[in-house]
Design a protein around this motif. Structure first.
Motif, PDB file in Angstrom:
ATOM      1  N   ILE A 209      -9.949  -0.848  -1.102  1.00 18.86           N
ATOM      2  CA  ILE A 209     -10.419  -1.869  -2.044  1.00 18.86           C
ATOM      3  C   ILE A 209      -9.283  -2.337  -2.946  1.00 18.86           C
ATOM      4  O   ILE A 209      -9.118  -3.537  -3.205  1.00 18.86           O
ATOM      5  N   ILE A 210      -8.487  -1.390  -3.431  1.00 18.35           N
ATOM      6  CA  ILE A 210      -7.369  -1.738  -4.312  1.00 18.35           C
ATOM      7  C   ILE A 210      -6.356  -2.614  -3.579  1.00 18.35           C
ATOM      8  O   ILE A 210      -5.898  -3.642  -4.111  1.00 18.35           O
ATOM      9  N   ILE A 211      -6.025  -2.246  -2.331  1.00 15.30           N
ATOM     10  CA  ILE A 211      -5.073  -3.044  -1.549  1.00 15.30           C
ATOM     11  C   ILE A 211      -5.638  -4.433  -1.264  1.00 15.30           C
ATOM     12  O   ILE A 211      -4.936  -5.447  -1.391  1.00 15.30           O
ATOM     13  N   GLY A 212      -6.911  -4.487  -0.888  1.00 15.36           N
ATOM     14  CA  GLY A 212      -7.540  -5.775  -0.585  1.00 15.36           C
ATOM     15  C   GLY A 212      -7.567  -6.704  -1.779  1.00 15.36           C
ATOM     16  O   GLY A 212      -7.245  -7.899  -1.677  1.00 15.36           O
ATOM     17  N   LEU A 213      -7.939  -6.187  -2.946  1.00 14.93           N
ATOM     18  CA  LEU A 213      -7.970  -7.015  -4.158  1.00 14.93           C
ATOM     19  C   LEU A 213      -6.562  -7.413  -4.588  1.00 14.93           C
ATOM     20  O   LEU A 213      -6.353  -8.523  -5.097  1.00 14.93           O
TER      21      LEU A 213
END
Length: 349
Positions: A209-213
């Motif tokens: 999620i952190i990488i995607g955002l």
């Protein structure tokens, strides 16, 4: 008319990069990320500040992308590690970025802690540097002469910005398509579809999620940096309503072109951003509308993009049911015609 449509296409191509970022957060990750309104200005303010301070536009734009990535990662950390609601995480980061962006743009002024806008009228931007190369090719005169032969009176002053941004957006689309097909990209897509399932396969959904955002907001900040250099200014209010514009582009593109594959979907998002800007420009040319009605026009476009596909789908479903009903009637009639004489003969016997 042509000049208005052409200018809208130029802006639409730049905003398409932001729309791709919104697509990754809202569609791929299924994360309602409102950081976009802040990270767009972060990209614009960072690039403008560094250009004013004398840095090369390419370096300034690269740092702006990095700043957007960090902003997106912070939103992801608030949600995953701070256990804050996704919507609230984006709102909190958007609010924080307002002050951060003022501080960033304030670096260009010695007597001011925060600065709401930065003019770039006489600055060396990416587009100015590319134009110095483009003008020597003679392509502008050739294309404008062709348009004048076709009866177009007002021709663009230059085609360089359009072709440069077309190449950049094609490159960004290829990168996004490639990223979403990598192992990490597939895991991010799976996280958006079913977080529990991908977690059961020992995947770290928090990191995904952190990488995607981060990737999403990096694209948004990149778009903001380009818009600041295109419009020759950066302003603290540039990001207001940007999330709505991004969603409108995604919805319009998906409604018109479909979402069967990743390649087709990203192309649809880019086309949706361009169509949105063209429709907006044509609407503002109406006599009873002015620039103050832009938000209302945006709302109407989004409502139409949401409602129209449902209406068309219901109509198609109704036509399919009517077709199946008529086919059954024809089958029954043909069956009666074949078996009717046999039934009459059986009854007579």
């Amino acid at each position: 008319m042509f000049s208005a449509v052409f200018g809208s296409m130029e802006q639409g191509i730049i905003y398409a990069i932001m729309a791709l970022g919104v697509y990754i957060s809202f569609r791929v990750l299924d994360f309602p990320d409102l950081t976009v309104d802040g990270s767009f200005v972060t990209g614009a303010g960072t690039a403008a500040t560094m250009i004013i301070l004398g840095y090369h536009p390419v370096l300034a734009t690269s740092i702006a992308i990095l700043a957007g990535f960090v902003a997106g990662c912070m939103t992801g950390l608030l949600h995953t590690k701070g256990k804050i609601n996704p919507l609230l995480s984006g709102i909190l980061m958007m609010i924080a970025l307002y002050s951060i962006n003022l501080r960033i743009m304030g670096l260009t002024s010695e007597n001011s802690i925060g600065r709401p806008n930065i003019p770039l009228l006489n600055a060396e931007t990416l587009f100015v540097q590319f134009q110095s190369f483009w003008s020597g090719l003679g392509i502008d005169s050739a294309l404008n002469s062709l348009l004048q032969m076709l009866g177009v009176e007002r021709v663009p002053s230059t085609w360089g910005t359009f072709f440069l941004m077309a190449l950049v957006v094609i490159l960004i689309k290829i990168i996004v398509d490639w990223f979403l097909k990598t192992e990490i990209g597939l895991a991010i897509r799976a996280t958006g579809d079913n977080k529990k399932m991908i977690r059961s396969l020992s995947a770290n959904t928090d990191t995904l999620i952190i990488i995607g955002l981060g990737f999403s907001n990096a694209l948004v900040a990149f778009s903001g940096a380009l818009i600041a250099q295109y419009a020759k200014f950066a302003d603290i209010g540039l990001g207001i309503g940007m999330i709505v514009i991004g969603l409108a582009s995604v919805i319009i593109g998906e409604a018109i072109f479909g979402t069967k594959t990743i390649v087709r979907t990203t192309l649809a998002v880019i086309a949706g951003a361009i169509i949105y800007r063209i429709v907006l420009a044509l609407a503002l040319r109406l006599n009873f509308l002015d620039t103050g009605d832009m938000k209302l026009i945006t709302a109407v476009i989004v409502i139409g993009a949401l409602v129209l596909p449902q209406f068309l789908e219901k109509k198609r479903e109704k036509n399919r049911k009517a077709k199946r009903h008529s086919e059954r009637l024809r089958e029954n009639q043909s069956l009666l015609m074949k078996e009717g004489p046999a039934i009459v003969k059986t009854q007579s016997d």
